[in-house]
Motif scaffolding. Structure first.
Motif, PDB file in Angstrom:
ATOM      1  N   ASP A  22      -0.780  17.708  -7.017  1.00  0.00           N
ATOM      2  CA  ASP A  22      -1.869  16.637  -6.354  1.00  0.00           C
ATOM      3  C   ASP A  22      -2.887  16.636  -7.655  1.00  0.00           C
ATOM      4  O   ASP A  22      -4.050  16.032  -7.575  1.00  0.00           O
ATOM      5  CB  ASP A  22      -2.720  17.340  -5.219  1.00  0.00           C
ATOM      6  CG  ASP A  22      -2.211  17.031  -4.106  1.00  0.00           C
ATOM      7  OD1 ASP A  22      -1.874  15.823  -4.081  1.00  0.00           O
ATOM      8  OD2 ASP A  22      -1.892  17.771  -3.096  1.00  0.00           O
ATOM      9  N   ARG A  24       2.812  12.073  -2.104  1.00  0.00           N
ATOM     10  CA  ARG A  24       1.962  13.088  -1.489  1.00  0.00           C
ATOM     11  C   ARG A  24       0.460  12.520  -1.677  1.00  0.00           C
ATOM     12  O   ARG A  24      -0.379  13.127  -1.086  1.00  0.00           O
ATOM     13  CB  ARG A  24       2.041  14.396  -2.524  1.00  0.00           C
ATOM     14  CG  ARG A  24       1.553  14.268  -4.015  1.00  0.00           C
ATOM     15  CD  ARG A  24       1.687  15.759  -4.643  1.00  0.00           C
ATOM     16  NE  ARG A  24       1.462  16.713  -3.528  1.00  0.00           N
ATOM     17  CZ  ARG A  24       2.189  17.972  -3.350  1.00  0.00           C
ATOM     18  NH1 ARG A  24       3.544  17.831  -4.033  1.00  0.00           N
ATOM     19  NH2 ARG A  24       1.916  18.652  -2.609  1.00  0.00           N
ATOM     20  N   ASN A  25       0.396  11.518  -2.475  1.00  0.00           N
ATOM     21  CA  ASN A  25      -1.058  10.692  -2.429  1.00  0.00           C
ATOM     22  C   ASN A  25      -0.793   9.356  -3.032  1.00  0.00           C
ATOM     23  O   ASN A  25       0.143   9.121  -3.683  1.00  0.00           O
ATOM     24  CB  ASN A  25      -2.296  11.538  -3.268  1.00  0.00           C
ATOM     25  CG  ASN A  25      -2.101  11.849  -4.782  1.00  0.00           C
ATOM     26  OD1 ASN A  25      -1.723  10.801  -5.550  1.00  0.00           O
ATOM     27  ND2 ASN A  25      -1.872  13.024  -5.126  1.00  0.00           N
ATOM     28  N   SER A  29      -1.890  11.511   1.857  1.00  0.00           N
ATOM     29  CA  SER A  29      -0.384  11.158   1.442  1.00  0.00           C
ATOM     30  C   SER A  29       0.171   9.908   2.348  1.00  0.00           C
ATOM     31  O   SER A  29      -0.529   9.542   3.163  1.00  0.00           O
ATOM     32  CB  SER A  29       0.341  12.512   1.701  1.00  0.00           C
ATOM     33  OG  SER A  29       0.218  12.687   3.160  1.00  0.00           O
TER      34      SER A  29
END
Length: 408
Positions: free
Chosen positions: A216, A245-246, A277
């Motif tokens: 992240d 994931r983001n 996410s």
């Protein structure tokens, strides 16, 4: 000790068994071929045609009526913690290894094993051994050398030697970037690992990729972009995963593929709070809607990987475990949303095979390995054939590993 009543068949070897004639399925190779018969022999696809003759009675074989079913290549999962992941919150948080039926129930006929955070109590030697074990059990299995950390943990003491001399090893992974659990590699360190993977892959005629765990961190894919800017390495060497994931990282990934890289979305468990996410199906939806090249996208499960949630101080405040079945669940969800099977299927099959240079995988064509999945009307797994042997038939597991037990 006496055999357990109701235990599944254990396959001690990868013998292909009888000739198999699959009748009348709607075949996606992954391109749609229409209604066809498919003949399997010696663990390979021997023929595909609109109508094949019946097997001669003097030949041992079986015919299976698949009318009304869709027949697709076996799924390829390029990211599974075969000996278990985790351990970030102490020894009790080490995830158990993956069993054969956990993979087959997901329609996975080819798998690539990874180490994660823990390259200390878990080793490349253990991973290679489990990979070879799955081959004995009837699956096609490969693995990466390395883990999150630098220097790269290897079996022979060298990335290049691992690729050249250790048959199942096809690249380096999952090396961590933009994550507080990484070794915080510099550009020069990343380039040295990537160069060794690339040249070792050339010498061994293997993929030679670096499968990159993306965290992240705010740096995102910056190190990969700089590697492309300052080296002669081909973009295909770098394969970032967890790019969903983001949303910021996902946007960076969409830009990176224009430079020739392929990127990988992770099929996170559906009960996880998505936060910033994107679930894999949502990410693939968005990718297609934005007109990004589907040929540059792959999807993996992170099976048996620990999925921790950290607070601002790096302490684990929640934890989940990846499951191989999220891979096939993602495909099923995409079909339920109305996506064309021929469009999304390569993300799980031929795209992965092409990246990993597995020319005999990911497609239904004469001479390819007999790895096939039967889908029911709703896109669920109804049958799985790996190297010519049924592992799932009629929706039921018929073969499992030596230490798995029937639920009955």
């Amino acid at each position: 000790m006496a055999a357990t009543a109701g235990a599944f068949e254990h396959v001690p070897s990868a013998s292909p068994g009888l000739l198999q004639l699959l009748r009348g399925a709607e075949v996606f190779a992954p391109a749609p071929l229409g209604t066809c018969d498919v003949l399997l022999a010696a663990g390979k696809i021997a023929a595909i045609a609109r109508q094949l003759p019946a097997l001669p009675p003097e030949l041992a074989g079986e015919e299976h009526d698949l009318r009304g079913r869709r027949l697709v290549p076996g799924l390829i999962d390029a990211h599974v913690h075969l000996i278990g992941g985790g351990g970030e919150a102490g020894p009790s948080t080490r995830v158990p290894p993956v069993g054969l039926s956990q993979l087959s129930r997901a329609g996975i006929t080819t798998v690539v094993g990874v180490l994660g955070t823990d390259g200390t109590t878990r080793t490349v030697a253990d991973l290679v051994a489990r990979t070879l074990g799955l081959r004995d059990e009837g699956l096609s299995a490969y693995c990466y050398t390395g883990s999150y950390e630098l220097p790269v943990p290897t079996l022979t003491g060298s990335v290049r030697r691992d690729l050249v001399y250790i048959d199942p090893i096809i690249g380096v992974g999952e090396l961590a970037l933009s994550d507080h659990r990484s070794s915080q590699p510099t550009l020069d360190e990343l380039l040295r690992v990537a160069a060794d993977a690339h040249v070792g892959g050339m010498m061994a005629n293997k993929a030679g990729i670096v499968h990159l765990h993306m965290g992240d961190g705010l740096r995102g894919l910056d190190l990969v972009r700089r590697a492309l800017d300052t080296s002669e390495l081909p973009p295909r060497v770098f394969h970032p995963t967890h790019v969903n994931r983001n949303r910021r990282l996902f946007a960076e990934a969409g830009e990176l593929v224009a430079r020739g890289c392929s990127v990988d979305v992770t099929a996170f468990p559906p009960e996880d709070d998505p936060g910033d996410s994107l679930y894999a199906a949502d990410a693939i939806d968005r990718w297609i809607a934005q007109g990004l090249p589907v040929s540059r996208l792959t999807c993996s499960s992170d099976g048996a990987g620990c999925m921790p949630v950290f607070d601002a101080h790096g302490h684990i405040c929640a934890m989940d475990v990846g499951r191989p079945t999220t891979l096939s669940d993602t495909l099923t969800e995409l079909l339920a949303r109305g996506h064309d099977l021929a469009v999304v299927l390569p993300i799980f099959t031929s795209n992965v095979a092409g990246l990993l240079r597995l020319s005999h995988k990911g497609r239904l064509t004469p001479g390819a390995d007999a790895d096939l999945v039967v889908l029911d009307d709703h896109g669920h797994i109804a049958g799985v054939i790996a190297r010519g042997r049924w592992l799932i038939r009629g929706g039921q597991t018929v073969v499992c590993g030596p230490f798995e037990r029937s639920a009955t």
